[in-house]
Design a protein around this motif. Structure first.
Motif, PDB file in Angstrom:
ATOM      1  N   UNK A 277      33.418  42.294  23.943  1.00 47.40           N
ATOM      2  CA  UNK A 277      34.031  41.565  25.055  1.00 47.40           C
ATOM      3  C   UNK A 277      34.595  40.264  24.507  1.00 47.40           C
ATOM      4  N   UNK A 278      35.903  40.082  24.594  1.00 46.67           N
ATOM      5  CA  UNK A 278      36.503  38.834  24.114  1.00 46.67           C
ATOM      6  C   UNK A 278      36.528  37.796  25.236  1.00 46.67           C
ATOM      7  N   UNK A 279      36.627  36.532  24.845  1.00 48.20           N
ATOM      8  CA  UNK A 279      36.628  35.456  25.839  1.00 48.20           C
ATOM      9  C   UNK A 279      35.334  35.426  26.624  1.00 48.20           C
ATOM     10  N   UNK A 280      34.214  35.565  25.905  1.00 45.56           N
ATOM     11  CA  UNK A 280      32.918  35.770  26.557  1.00 45.56           C
ATOM     12  C   UNK A 280      32.230  34.492  27.001  1.00 45.56           C
TER      13      UNK A 280
ATOM     14  N   UNK B 141      35.232  35.447  33.695  1.00 47.89           N
ATOM     15  CA  UNK B 141      35.142  36.905  33.757  1.00 47.89           C
ATOM     16  C   UNK B 141      34.489  37.464  32.499  1.00 47.89           C
ATOM     17  N   UNK B 142      34.769  36.866  31.342  1.00 51.06           N
ATOM     18  CA  UNK B 142      34.170  37.343  30.099  1.00 51.06           C
ATOM     19  C   UNK B 142      32.659  37.213  30.107  1.00 51.06           C
TER      20      UNK B 142
ATOM     21  N   UNK C  10      39.596  40.457  27.248  1.00 49.75           N
ATOM     22  CA  UNK C  10      39.557  39.501  28.348  1.00 49.75           C
ATOM     23  C   UNK C  10      40.145  38.141  27.996  1.00 49.75           C
ATOM     24  N   UNK C  11      40.072  37.739  26.729  1.00 52.73           N
ATOM     25  CA  UNK C  11      40.559  36.409  26.335  1.00 52.73           C
ATOM     26  C   UNK C  11      42.013  36.227  26.762  1.00 52.73           C
ATOM     27  N   UNK C  12      42.311  35.078  27.327  1.00 57.20           N
ATOM     28  CA  UNK C  12      43.671  34.828  27.801  1.00 57.20           C
ATOM     29  C   UNK C  12      44.016  33.354  27.777  1.00 57.20           C
ATOM     30  N   UNK C  13      45.305  33.071  27.942  1.00 56.31           N
ATOM     31  CA  UNK C  13      45.783  31.689  27.914  1.00 56.31           C
ATOM     32  C   UNK C  13      46.870  31.488  28.948  1.00 56.31           C
TER      33      UNK C  13
END
Length: 255
Positions: free
Chosen positions: A11-14, A18-19, A85-88
């Motif tokens: 899981x990215x952006x943990x 949401x992560x 999930x990681x976002x910008x």
């Protein structure tokens, strides 16, 4: 609850939002989890709390992705689930977005998602029992109903939607039991929305009002949708888009 026992996930952006909720949910459902984030302190704390592993990762660094998936396979013996999930966000309209801001948003939101799926498929193909897995990419309702003040975010999340479909049909045509679906959250109580609120005071209340439910989403509600897609309960579901938006995109703007 989904039954994810025996499954392994990344899981990215943990570290938050949401992560973090997804790491909690997948662990509660029985999966082994490797969480990644650029925020080492918060990411380690969250993963330690729920019994997950952690790795520092900038998803835009495509060269690091094979190491991340190999780390999961080394720890768990397989990889069944990838949650990109990681976002910008950028908070810039088309008139004031710079090249650097534009490219960074795409590097994280699109290239990072692509590189993650590419690396994950390479190891999911070798899973014990044959090629299998679930790729879950997080887009946004902003990919379907654009914001005037964030051209890079909206367009990059739109790219994630179609990228996911391309991956889905590729894997299906290759005969891999590797599914790729997109979760599309509406306005959710996350750090990204907090930053947007700082730039545009009153934004949270305004976006909450766009939902017929008249509230923001809880990260755990999106995590529940992710857990379903990660499970074996939907083996014929690929290339799909799951809205978790409180009905925001279902209502006519005049009502």
């Amino acid at each position: 609850m989904a039954d994810l026992s025996g499954k392994a996930a990344i899981v990215t952006g943990c570290a938050s939002g949401i992560g973090a909720a997804t790491v909690r949910r997948l662990r509660a459902d029985g999966a082994e989890v490797l969480g990644t984030d650029v925020d080492a302190e918060a990411g380690k704390a969250l993963c330690s709390e729920v019994g997950a592993r952690f790795a520092v990762q900038d998803v835009a660094n495509t060269e690091l992705w094979p190491q991340i998936v190999e780390q999961a396979v080394s720890a768990f013996g397989r990889l069944d689930i990838l949650v990109n999930n990681a976002g910008a966000v950028s908070q810039h309209s088309i008139e004031d977005v710079t090249d650097d801001i534009w490219h960074r948003a795409y590097a994280i939101n699109v290239t990072g998602t692509m590189a993650g799926c590419r690396a994950a498929i390479s190891v999911m193909k070798t899973n014990p029992g044959g090629p299998s897995g679930s790729l879950i990419n997080i887009a946004s309702t902003s990919a379907m109903a654009a914001l005037p003040g964030d051209a890079a975010y909206c367009s990059s999340k739109g790219a994630v939607r179609v990228l996911s479909k391309s991956i889905a049909v590729h894997c299906a045509k290759q005969g891999y039991a590797i599914r790729c679906n997109t979760v599309i959250p509406g306005a959710t109580e996350t750090g990204i929305l907090d930053k947007a609120e700082e730039a545009i005071p009153g934004l949270k209340a305004a976006v909450a009002a766009t939902s017929p439910m008249n509230r923001l989403g809880d990260p755990a509600e999106t995590a529940a949708a992710i857990a379903f897609l990660a499970s074996d309960d939907c083996p014929f579901m690929t290339g799909a888009e799951m809205l978790v938006d409180g009905g925001a995109l279902s209502i006519h703007p005049g009502f």
